[in-house]
Design an enzyme around this catalytic site. Sequence first.
Site, short mmCIF file in Angstrom:
data_model
loop_
_atom_site.label_atom_id
_atom_site.label_comp_id
_atom_site.label_asym_id
_atom_site.label_seq_id
_atom_site.Cartn_x
_atom_site.Cartn_y
_atom_site.Cartn_z
N LYS A 112 0.81 -1.23 0.00
CA LYS A 112 0.00 0.00 0.00
C LYS A 112 0.84 1.27 0.00
O LYS A 112 0.34 2.34 -0.33
CB LYS A 112 -0.97 0.01 1.19
CG LYS A 112 -1.95 -1.14 1.12
CD LYS A 112 -3.33 -0.81 1.61
CE LYS A 112 -4.24 -1.96 1.22
NZ LYS A 112 -5.62 -1.68 1.22
N LYS A 195 -4.81 -10.07 -5.87
CA LYS A 195 -6.03 -10.44 -5.15
C LYS A 195 -7.14 -9.46 -5.49
O LYS A 195 -6.88 -8.28 -5.76
CB LYS A 195 -5.78 -10.52 -3.64
CG LYS A 195 -5.88 -9.22 -2.90
CD LYS A 195 -6.00 -9.43 -1.39
CE LYS A 195 -6.26 -8.07 -0.75
NZ LYS A 195 -7.18 -7.98 0.31
N LYS A 198 -11.09 -4.16 -2.88
CA LYS A 198 -12.05 -3.06 -2.95
C LYS A 198 -11.42 -1.84 -3.59
O LYS A 198 -12.05 -1.09 -4.29
CB LYS A 198 -12.50 -2.67 -1.54
CG LYS A 198 -13.42 -3.66 -0.90
CD LYS A 198 -14.08 -3.03 0.32
CE LYS A 198 -13.79 -3.82 1.58
NZ LYS A 198 -12.66 -3.32 2.35
P1 ATP Z 1 -8.86 -2.88 0.51
O1 ATP Z 1 -8.80 -3.10 -0.96
O2 ATP Z 1 -9.47 -1.59 0.92
O3 ATP Z 1 -7.56 -3.18 1.20
P2 ATP Z 1 -9.99 -5.49 0.84
O4 ATP Z 1 -10.82 -5.75 -0.36
O5 ATP Z 1 -8.65 -6.12 0.89
O6 ATP Z 1 -9.89 -3.94 1.07
P3 ATP Z 1 -10.65 -5.79 3.66
O7 ATP Z 1 -11.64 -4.91 4.27
O8 ATP Z 1 -9.21 -5.49 3.88
O9 ATP Z 1 -10.88 -5.91 2.07
O10 ATP Z 1 -10.91 -7.29 4.10
C1 ATP Z 1 -12.06 -7.81 4.72
C2 ATP Z 1 -11.93 -9.31 4.82
O11 ATP Z 1 -11.99 -9.88 3.51
C3 ATP Z 1 -10.61 -9.80 5.40
O12 ATP Z 1 -10.86 -10.92 6.22
C4 ATP Z 1 -9.80 -10.20 4.21
O13 ATP Z 1 -8.87 -11.21 4.52
C5 ATP Z 1 -10.88 -10.73 3.28
N1 ATP Z 1 -10.49 -10.56 1.88
C6 ATP Z 1 -10.18 -9.39 1.25
N2 ATP Z 1 -9.90 -9.60 -0.04
C7 ATP Z 1 -10.02 -10.94 -0.25
C8 ATP Z 1 -9.87 -11.79 -1.37
N3 ATP Z 1 -9.54 -11.30 -2.55
N4 ATP Z 1 -10.08 -13.11 -1.23
C9 ATP Z 1 -10.44 -13.63 -0.02
N5 ATP Z 1 -10.61 -12.88 1.10
C10 ATP Z 1 -10.41 -11.56 0.99
#
Ligand code: ATP
Length: 330
Positions: A112, A195, A198
């Site tokens: 990040k 991955k 969001k």
């Molecule tokens: P950002 O992009 O803002 O970092 P994010 O999409 O990674 O957000 P988080 O809010 O950080 O989402 O994660 C919420 C939950 O979803 C956490 O338990 C994280 O491990 C899980 N998670 C996030 N992205 C994935 C993914 N691509 N596959 C499986 N689990 C995920």
Amino acid sequence: MKETVFSGVKPTSVPHIGNYIGALQQWVKLQQDYNCYYCIVDDHAITVPQNPKQLREQTHAIAATYLAVGIDPKKSVLFLQSDVAQHTELAWLLMTITKMGELSRMTQFKDKSQKTGSQSAGVGLYAYPVLMAADILLYDATKVPVGEDQMQHIELTRLLARRFNERFGQTFDVPQPMIQKVGARIMSLKDPKKKMSKSDESKSGTLFLTDSDDDIRKKIMRAVTDSTAGISYDPENKPAVSNLIGIYHHMSGIEIADIEKEFSDKGYGDFKSSLADVVIHHLTPIREKILYYLNNKQELNEILDQGFHKAYPVAEKKIRFVKDQMGLGR
Ligand code: ATP
Ligand code: LTN
């Protein structure tokens, strides 16, 4: 006595299917056997710049999603992190026993901070894993259901809990991660090496839980595939299709081997079209419930209020004990 579970999602946008499969779907099942705290971690969201108005909307979107996927506020404590100031207070206390080197190693920080370079990255982004440790330790949670990307943060939480206990006497339980085998890491539909996230700038690789049926179908039909033909699960050599099979499995409940069998003599087009049907079928009722709660904010806020009243006394009692152990106070 039931064990305690803690987990959270950052209100950085509407959740996507990776959040749902990697985290939320598991959370719902855990409510039967555990004492669960499910938090909207807005203090974490501000480690990267947020527009205040949008942040509040996204906070509501996450709360609505928790309810829509089946988190039951009668069984679980569903609350907003910034309502309970003890999270940030405990984070400070834990920071005093955290080493700079331990935080510099965190891969999420490295990822990040890449855009700005580490010298310009915020101190909040750097210290963020300590706040996550505080979230977990404040409620004596022993199980933390997360996607694989959070493994390193849980390791740090364990290390800090042990270090604190050694220095100040038994204070914290050492928590364990709960990570499922398939779906722990759902990848972008546009790039199976990244991955699904969001905050990905390209929205076409991410299936949001509020996407319309049309958008879901379009995104799936345009998803990248591998250079070799055939529908088989082999994450090493066929990462794109394996990712789609993983999504199929979690959306339909059908075993991976049975999905492979069903599509053994079919092409990518047939498979993707069937995947779109399965995803739309699964997500439509969830999307409708999310929209219901977003149109009934008062009901949503009342549920968050009830959660606050359950979380606050637990957090307050724990922080008093922690401060006492450290010799803080009169
Ligand atoms: P950002 O992009 O803002 O970092 P994010 O999409 O990674 O957000 P988080 O809010 O950080 O989402 O994660 C919420 C939950 O979803 C956490 O338990 C994280 O491990 C899980 N998670 C996030 N992205 C994935 C993914 N691509 N596959 C499986 N689990 C995920
Ligand atoms: N860091 C996590 C979100 C998060 C969390 C937590 C998860 C904040 N606090 C406590 C589990 C337990 C993320 O980025 N997904």
